[in-house]
Design an enzyme around this catalytic site. Sequence first.
Site: not given
Length: 563
Positions: A132, A163, A316
């Site tokens: 995202r 999403d 990460d």
Amino acid sequence: MNKKNIETFNELSNLYDYSFVDKLNSDPDTKYNGDNKFPREVFSGHYVPVMPTPIKDPIYISHSINFFKELGFSENLLKSDDFIKLFSGDMSNISKPMQNIGWATGYALSIYGTEYYAQCPFQTGNGYGDGRAISVLEAVINDKRWEFQLKGAGRTPYCRGADGRAVLRSSVREFLAQEHMHALGIPTSRSLTLFTSTKEQVTRPWFRDNSYSKDPEVMIEEDVAITTRVATSFLRVGQIELFGRRARKNEHENALKELEMIVLHLIDREYSEVINQDLDLEDKIIILANEFQNRLTSLVANWIRVGYCQGNFNSDNCAAGGFTLDYGPFGFIEMFDPKYQSWTGGGNHFSFFNQPKAGEKNFKSFCSALKALLSSNAQALEELEKIENNFSKVMQEKMESMWAKKLGLDKFDVELFEELINLMIDTKVDYTIFFRELSNIPDDMSNLEKSFYGKTQNENIKLRWNSWFESWKSLINVNDEESKQKLTNQMKLTNPKYTLREWHLVWAYQEAQNGNYKAVQELQEIMTNPYEEQTKEIEEKYYIKKPSDFFGIAGISHVSCSS
């Protein structure tokens, strides 16, 4: 040089310089995948071109006044439709010379030094990356390169079924935390703007009001938001690691070359001032490892200095440039506990006092990725391994130096330090208030007791505190009022008065959810001056211990996620 002020969006657009996409490889499969908004494996290439998904009818909440000034941005930019559109995810009207498409990147996942593949929906690791976060601009502004990245800008191939949105709650937290961390003097990504929308909501797991649950209990509808974070680059240890794994396993014919390209790009973006571009690759890598170790150890020591815990310090979430990145489930410690961890999924391995060890695990992952480039040079490999194995020694030196400064000492005293830690645990001390009060160099213990959660009735603990205090007073170099004031000033530049407590953040984002953004702006103003003495009203509101009613409450004492 004279700083050039940027008054219009057109002036900003002329400063573009897309080094990442111009110098590195695009995913070759992009052409088969349309707009790149669906989860898929990405087998090679350094980035995937992807168009952000704009939020509907963006509403301005705030911008970083300080960062605008540093960039030379006029506040008139906030009235520009093009500026608002770009930083709320709408690139449809962007015209050349700027690019009208963004880019997302892949990375590998290592948790506390262990390589993971299982969380990838394909079980290969080729689905990990920015799900995202989409970069939309890279520009050289007043001779410094900056990358602008939207968080919450919609799906990418790495979204793993999610999403791609960020909610207002987490966006407020990150927006405030980045500028607070910068004001604390700690390297970090920066906040540019914060926009929300009341026309688009997403569903997230969260807690019931006043719950003590460690796990989310309900699904709630939350407004979406986009915060723009800015950094010299967004290269992560996990990103270098991804290409290191591919090279190690020879996953495609260009794997080793792509590793070399990303490492050289990291050097160019983050270490060009200390690594000469004319050196051989092996020499560059050795200097890179040394420099990153120095930055990472300093960073972690500074986190502990101000009471910050990076709750999810995976590889990460570790910037390869050595600064704070990705304010997910972070927290600033209040009642001191070496095992403090705001994230219920973080465990002891990412707890407050274990951050040096977690940093070492990330550094080992970084060195492991570099080794494929040194496989034909035994001497360079040996040198890299020496640096790798030296991390804990360097980290310990940085920690001891930090604690000495925090205590106003010329030299670290292990006995004094260990007794203090034990007393802070036994007495339940507020971390920030204790060290700030100590910075005043009080005559006796009474002023320090304002940092204690509850009264100290135990005579033994009182005696121990008085004994510790007298030992400390005998070690600090204070002979008269002038030397006392000098040391006080030094200590107050090490020990902040204000840190971003979670219950203040909760108040700010709850107000924002009700359409009142004054709380965000108030916190922003106070927390960008964390070392300053502020008004009595501010002190009474923000320089106080955590209220007893908030202890153990889900969403305040701990969080399950911060999406």
